[in-house]
Each structure stands twice: as structure tokens, then as C-alpha cells.
Design a protein around this motif. Structure first.
Motif, PDB file in Angstrom:
ATOM      1  N   LYS A 227     -27.555 -39.428   6.659  1.00  0.00           N
ATOM      2  CA  LYS A 227     -27.867 -38.456   7.718  1.00  0.00           C
ATOM      3  C   LYS A 227     -27.921 -37.045   7.154  1.00  0.00           C
ATOM      4  CE  LYS A 227     -25.722 -41.069  11.438  1.00  0.00           C
ATOM      5  NZ  LYS A 227     -24.577 -41.137  12.334  1.00  0.00           N
ATOM      6  N   ILE A 228     -26.932 -36.693   6.324  1.00  0.00           N
ATOM      7  CA  ILE A 228     -26.888 -35.356   5.716  1.00  0.00           C
ATOM      8  C   ILE A 228     -28.091 -35.160   4.803  1.00  0.00           C
ATOM      9  CG2 ILE A 228     -25.592 -33.855   4.153  1.00  0.00           C
ATOM     10  CD1 ILE A 228     -23.023 -35.305   5.218  1.00  0.00           C
ATOM     11  N   LEU A 229     -28.397 -36.162   3.987  1.00  0.00           N
ATOM     12  CA  LEU A 229     -29.512 -36.041   3.051  1.00  0.00           C
ATOM     13  C   LEU A 229     -30.840 -35.884   3.782  1.00  0.00           C
ATOM     14  CD1 LEU A 229     -28.597 -38.691   0.318  1.00  0.00           C
ATOM     15  CD2 LEU A 229     -28.214 -36.225   0.287  1.00  0.00           C
ATOM     16  N   ARG A 230     -31.043 -36.663   4.848  1.00  0.00           N
ATOM     17  CA  ARG A 230     -32.300 -36.542   5.600  1.00  0.00           C
ATOM     18  C   ARG A 230     -32.440 -35.155   6.215  1.00  0.00           C
ATOM     19  NH1 ARG A 230     -30.796 -41.458   8.028  1.00  0.00           N
ATOM     20  NH2 ARG A 230     -31.579 -43.178   6.801  1.00  0.00           N
ATOM     21  N   THR A 231     -31.358 -34.642   6.742  1.00  0.00           N
ATOM     22  CA  THR A 231     -31.388 -33.332   7.385  1.00  0.00           C
ATOM     23  C   THR A 231     -31.705 -32.225   6.394  1.00  0.00           C
ATOM     24  OG1 THR A 231     -29.753 -34.097   8.996  1.00  0.00           O
ATOM     25  CG2 THR A 231     -30.032 -31.712   8.778  1.00  0.00           C
ATOM     26  N   HIS A 232     -31.195 -32.349   5.171  1.00  0.00           N
ATOM     27  CA  HIS A 232     -31.292 -31.264   4.184  1.00  0.00           C
ATOM     28  C   HIS A 232     -32.191 -31.595   2.999  1.00  0.00           C
ATOM     29  CE1 HIS A 232     -28.096 -29.083   6.245  1.00  0.00           C
ATOM     30  NE2 HIS A 232     -27.495 -30.248   6.389  1.00  0.00           N
ATOM     31  N   ARG A 233     -33.081 -32.585   3.132  1.00  0.00           N
ATOM     32  CA  ARG A 233     -33.874 -33.047   1.996  1.00  0.00           C
ATOM     33  C   ARG A 233     -34.704 -31.946   1.344  1.00  0.00           C
ATOM     34  NH1 ARG A 233     -37.224 -38.636   1.232  1.00  0.00           N
ATOM     35  NH2 ARG A 233     -37.892 -38.204  -0.891  1.00  0.00           N
ATOM     36  N   ALA A 234     -35.394 -31.147   2.134  1.00  0.00           N
ATOM     37  CA  ALA A 234     -36.239 -30.097   1.551  1.00  0.00           C
ATOM     38  C   ALA A 234     -35.402 -29.109   0.744  1.00  0.00           C
ATOM     39  CB  ALA A 234     -37.011 -29.372   2.653  1.00  0.00           C
ATOM     40  N   GLN A 235     -34.264 -28.724   1.277  1.00  0.00           N
ATOM     41  CA  GLN A 235     -33.365 -27.797   0.582  1.00  0.00           C
ATOM     42  C   GLN A 235     -32.851 -28.415  -0.719  1.00  0.00           C
ATOM     43  OE1 GLN A 235     -29.849 -26.919   2.857  1.00  0.00           O
ATOM     44  NE2 GLN A 235     -28.865 -25.851   1.183  1.00  0.00           N
ATOM     45  N   ILE A 236     -32.462 -29.679  -0.679  1.00  0.00           N
ATOM     46  CA  ILE A 236     -31.943 -30.365  -1.863  1.00  0.00           C
ATOM     47  C   ILE A 236     -33.019 -30.439  -2.939  1.00  0.00           C
ATOM     48  CG2 ILE A 236     -31.170 -32.611  -2.748  1.00  0.00           C
ATOM     49  CD1 ILE A 236     -29.819 -32.959   0.095  1.00  0.00           C
ATOM     50  N   GLU A 237     -34.219 -30.863  -2.557  1.00  0.00           N
ATOM     51  CA  GLU A 237     -35.282 -30.994  -3.541  1.00  0.00           C
ATOM     52  C   GLU A 237     -35.685 -29.648  -4.124  1.00  0.00           C
ATOM     53  OE1 GLU A 237     -38.228 -33.371  -1.528  1.00  0.00           O
ATOM     54  OE2 GLU A 237     -37.284 -35.212  -2.259  1.00  0.00           O
TER      55      GLU A 237
END
Length: 70
Positions: free
Chosen positions: A52-62
Motif C-alpha cells: 500500500k505504501i509503495l503504490r501510494t509513493h511509487r513516483a516519489q520512490i522511483e
């Protein structure tokens, strides 16, 4: 009105998971591997919550993972 903060994960846990994901992606891990690896680390939430956290913040992480370090 401000949006309510997510009740499923505290800000500290979210920040930690994002930092872990940035590190793993920058090391060359594929996106599907990241949640499982993070969930196995100490003091991390279960894999479903990590996703859930990764999906929400995917653009920021990448974006952070691809940025060259100074």
C-alpha cells in the motif's frame, strides 16, 4: 480541510519503507521484489501494508532512486 493522515501506517513507518524502497531500487532490485524484501526487515509492517505504501509513493520512490548521488 486537510486530508486525514493514513491510519494504516504511521509517518515514521512510511518514511522508513520509502527509504528502504529507494535504496533497493537504486541497487537494481526489480519493483515486484521490493515489498517482500522490505517486509522481511526488522520492525517493518507486513507485506500487504508495504505494498500500500509503495503504490501510494511509487513516483516519489522511483524519482529518488534514479537521481544520481552528489
Amino acid at each position: 480541510p486537510r486530508p486525514e493522515p493514513a491510519r494504516t501506517a504511521s509517518d515514521k513507518v512510511t518514511t522508513t519503507v520509502i527509504a528502504d524502497a529507494v535504496r533497493l531500487v537504486s541497487w537494481g532490485r526489480e519493483w515486484p521484489q521490493v515489498a517482500g524484501l522490505i517486509a522481511r526487515l526488522a520492525n517493518r509492517p507486513p507485506e500487504a501494508e508495504v505494498w500500500k505504501i509503495l503504490r501510494t509513493h511509487r513516483a516519489q520512490i522511483e524519482a529518488r532512486a534514479r537521481r544520481p548521488r552528489d
